[in-house]
Motif scaffolding. Structure first.
Motif, PDB file in Angstrom:
ATOM      1  N   GLN A   1      24.462 106.754  10.526  1.00  0.00           N
ATOM      2  CA  GLN A   1      25.693 105.982  10.395  1.00  0.00           C
ATOM      3  C   GLN A   1      25.387 104.806   9.474  1.00  0.00           C
ATOM      4  N   THR A   2      26.116 104.720   8.379  1.00  0.00           N
ATOM      5  CA  THR A   2      25.840 103.719   7.352  1.00  0.00           C
ATOM      6  C   THR A   2      26.634 102.448   7.624  1.00  0.00           C
ATOM      7  N   ILE A   3      25.975 101.291   7.469  1.00  0.00           N
ATOM      8  CA  ILE A   3      26.575  99.982   7.695  1.00  0.00           C
ATOM      9  C   ILE A   3      26.524  99.181   6.400  1.00  0.00           C
ATOM     10  N   ASP A   4      27.653  98.543   6.062  1.00  0.00           N
ATOM     11  CA  ASP A   4      27.738  97.669   4.893  1.00  0.00           C
ATOM     12  C   ASP A   4      27.288  96.268   5.299  1.00  0.00           C
ATOM     13  N   MET A   5      26.278  95.736   4.603  1.00  0.00           N
ATOM     14  CA  MET A   5      25.702  94.439   4.958  1.00  0.00           C
ATOM     15  C   MET A   5      26.352  93.269   4.207  1.00  0.00           C
ATOM     16  N   ARG A   6      27.318  93.529   3.361  1.00  0.00           N
ATOM     17  CA  ARG A   6      27.928  92.457   2.587  1.00  0.00           C
ATOM     18  C   ARG A   6      28.899  91.631   3.434  1.00  0.00           C
ATOM     19  N   THR A   7      29.179  90.427   2.955  1.00  0.00           N
ATOM     20  CA  THR A   7      30.128  89.547   3.641  1.00  0.00           C
ATOM     21  C   THR A   7      31.539  90.106   3.520  1.00  0.00           C
ATOM     22  N   LYS A   8      32.230  90.124   4.632  1.00  0.00           N
ATOM     23  CA  LYS A   8      33.602  90.641   4.663  1.00  0.00           C
ATOM     24  C   LYS A   8      34.576  89.498   4.905  1.00  0.00           C
ATOM     25  N   THR A   9      35.738  89.634   4.308  1.00  0.00           N
ATOM     26  CA  THR A   9      36.801  88.644   4.468  1.00  0.00           C
ATOM     27  C   THR A   9      37.953  89.269   5.241  1.00  0.00           C
ATOM     28  N   VAL A  10      38.334  88.614   6.322  1.00  0.00           N
ATOM     29  CA  VAL A  10      39.409  89.120   7.170  1.00  0.00           C
ATOM     30  C   VAL A  10      40.444  88.020   7.337  1.00  0.00           C
ATOM     31  N   GLU A  11      41.681  88.344   7.064  1.00  0.00           N
ATOM     32  CA  GLU A  11      42.771  87.393   7.256  1.00  0.00           C
ATOM     33  C   GLU A  11      43.402  87.626   8.621  1.00  0.00           C
ATOM     34  N   LEU A  12      43.340  86.619   9.461  1.00  0.00           N
ATOM     35  CA  LEU A  12      43.924  86.718  10.797  1.00  0.00           C
ATOM     36  C   LEU A  12      45.434  86.561  10.693  1.00  0.00           C
ATOM     37  N   GLU A  13      46.145  87.493  11.294  1.00  0.00           N
ATOM     38  CA  GLU A  13      47.600  87.463  11.209  1.00  0.00           C
ATOM     39  C   GLU A  13      48.147  86.219  11.884  1.00  0.00           C
ATOM     40  N   GLN A  14      49.343  85.817  11.490  1.00  0.00           N
ATOM     41  CA  GLN A  14      49.946  84.590  11.998  1.00  0.00           C
ATOM     42  C   GLN A  14      50.148  84.669  13.503  1.00  0.00           C
TER      43      GLN A  14
ATOM     44  N   ILE B   1      41.359  77.514   8.865  1.00  0.00           N
ATOM     45  CA  ILE B   1      42.795  77.604   9.152  1.00  0.00           C
ATOM     46  C   ILE B   1      43.547  77.560   7.835  1.00  0.00           C
ATOM     47  N   LYS B   2      44.312  78.581   7.562  1.00  0.00           N
ATOM     48  CA  LYS B   2      44.968  78.710   6.261  1.00  0.00           C
ATOM     49  C   LYS B   2      46.277  77.960   6.190  1.00  0.00           C
ATOM     50  N   ASP B   3      47.096  78.063   7.219  1.00  0.00           N
ATOM     51  CA  ASP B   3      48.423  77.459   7.174  1.00  0.00           C
ATOM     52  C   ASP B   3      48.874  77.153   8.589  1.00  0.00           C
ATOM     53  N   VAL B   4      49.631  76.052   8.720  1.00  0.00           N
ATOM     54  CA  VAL B   4      50.225  75.655  10.000  1.00  0.00           C
ATOM     55  C   VAL B   4      51.717  75.474   9.773  1.00  0.00           C
ATOM     56  N   GLU B   5      52.512  76.247  10.467  1.00  0.00           N
ATOM     57  CA  GLU B   5      53.971  76.185  10.325  1.00  0.00           C
ATOM     58  C   GLU B   5      54.553  75.572  11.586  1.00  0.00           C
ATOM     59  N   ILE B   6      55.303  74.472  11.420  1.00  0.00           N
ATOM     60  CA  ILE B   6      55.900  73.779  12.556  1.00  0.00           C
ATOM     61  C   ILE B   6      57.417  73.913  12.488  1.00  0.00           C
TER      62      ILE B   6
ATOM     63  N   VAL C   1      50.220  79.654  13.324  1.00  0.00           N
ATOM     64  CA  VAL C   1      48.965  79.370  12.631  1.00  0.00           C
ATOM     65  C   VAL C   1      48.341  80.686  12.174  1.00  0.00           C
ATOM     66  N   ASN C   2      47.805  80.700  10.967  1.00  0.00           N
ATOM     67  CA  ASN C   2      46.985  81.831  10.527  1.00  0.00           C
ATOM     68  C   ASN C   2      45.696  81.291   9.922  1.00  0.00           C
ATOM     69  N   ALA C   3      44.681  82.131   9.873  1.00  0.00           N
ATOM     70  CA  ALA C   3      43.361  81.697   9.440  1.00  0.00           C
ATOM     71  C   ALA C   3      42.671  82.814   8.672  1.00  0.00           C
ATOM     72  N   VAL C   4      41.552  82.463   8.047  1.00  0.00           N
ATOM     73  CA  VAL C   4      40.739  83.414   7.294  1.00  0.00           C
ATOM     74  C   VAL C   4      39.319  83.358   7.850  1.00  0.00           C
ATOM     75  N   LEU C   5      38.712  84.540   7.993  1.00  0.00           N
ATOM     76  CA  LEU C   5      37.392  84.665   8.604  1.00  0.00           C
ATOM     77  C   LEU C   5      36.446  85.366   7.641  1.00  0.00           C
ATOM     78  N   TRP C   6      35.224  84.827   7.514  1.00  0.00           N
ATOM     79  CA  TRP C   6      34.167  85.455   6.722  1.00  0.00           C
ATOM     80  C   TRP C   6      32.987  85.773   7.638  1.00  0.00           C
ATOM     81  N   PHE C   7      32.544  87.016   7.621  1.00  0.00           N
ATOM     82  CA  PHE C   7      31.416  87.403   8.472  1.00  0.00           C
ATOM     83  C   PHE C   7      30.644  88.539   7.809  1.00  0.00           C
ATOM     84  N   LYS C   8      29.425  88.768   8.295  1.00  0.00           N
ATOM     85  CA  LYS C   8      28.610  89.870   7.800  1.00  0.00           C
ATOM     86  C   LYS C   8      27.687  90.359   8.909  1.00  0.00           C
ATOM     87  N   VAL C   9      27.205  91.591   8.769  1.00  0.00           N
ATOM     88  CA  VAL C   9      26.287  92.195   9.730  1.00  0.00           C
ATOM     89  C   VAL C   9      24.861  91.803   9.353  1.00  0.00           C
TER      90      VAL C   9
END
Length: 257
Positions: free
Chosen positions: A54-67, A156-161, A80-88
């Protein structure tokens, strides 16, 4: 001749067992269902039929968290929505200890985002984003460490009030600006009054300074195109004129012998 078919089969099996992993990839190898090691990058081979990978990608991934619609500590509903960067960093743990590490990291980040927003007031969410990002990073990274995943950054990308809250905040900001303007004006008037008092005290010590100031006022008045000119006479002239008037009046009132 009977060796030729066997040689062909051996060559085919060898070709089938060869694998190539890119520099950013790692292969998790299982032999008869048991983990035997991590292969790559580069060329490696597997035992046909007995081993799978099973092959795993070791690069950094960018995930946008839904609002996410959540409630702050002071009971204000915001989105509120945010952006996440992570890697294995440990591919074996990412495969063995969690079924789908991408989905797990996403769901954990969304839940942590909602929880941390609920622990802060609206003003803190708007002003202290860096602090909230750091706290969110620590929470998610601590939970994903056992999965072999490293959280690099959370923003945190954006805050809507709500619009009603926006209007209230605008009125509050306007009131604060008006208050600051009044304070500055009052301080300026106080400073000006102190300076004027000091100037008057200095002029009181020297009559010549007072007369020079009066002459300066006359020259300043003459600069403007005014139809009326006010002439301020020195106080000594006024006193002398008053004394002369009193003397003339007394002489006129004295009867002649």
């Amino acid at each position: 001749m009977p060796l030729l078919p066997l040689l062909i089969v051996a060559v085919v099996l060898l070709a089938m067992s060869l694998r190539i992993a890119q520099e950013y990839q790692r292969a998790i190898v299982f032999r008869l269902g048991r983990y035997t090691g991590t292969r790559g990058p580069g060329l490696y081979w597997l035992i046909p039929i007995l081993e799978r990978q099973q092959t795993i990608d070791m690069r950094t991934k960018t995930v946008e968290l839904e609002q996410q619609e959540t409630i702050t500590k002071d009971s204000v509903t915001i989105k509120v929505n945010a952006v996440l960067w992570f890697k294995v960093i440990n591919p074996a743990d990412a495969v063995i200890k969690v079924a789908d590490y991408n989905k797990a990291v996403y769901q954990l980040s969304v839940t942590a985002l909602r929880n941390i927003i609920g622990q802060n007031q609206l003003d803190e969410v708007l002003r202290e984003r860096a602090h909230i990002n750091g706290a969110l990073l620590q929470i998610v990274d601590a939970a994903t460490e056992t999965w072999g995943v490293k959280i690099e950054l959370v923003e945190i990308k954006d805050v809507e009030i709500p619009e009603s809250m926006q209007r209230a905040m605008a009125r509050e900001a306007e009131a604060i600006r008006e208050k600051r303007a009044r304070i500055i004006k009052a301080e300026a008037e106080l400073e000006a009054s102190i300076k004027l008092t000091q100037g008057a005290q200095e002029m009181e010590k020297s009559p010549y300074s007072l007369e020079l100031r009066r002459m300066q006022m006359l020259s300043e008045i003459g600069i403007d195109n005014n139809t009326t000119t006010v002439i301020m006479l020195p106080s000594d002239f006024s006193a002398a004129a008053k004394s002369f008037s009193q003397m003339v009046t007394s002489q006129t009132a004295t009867p002649k012998e």
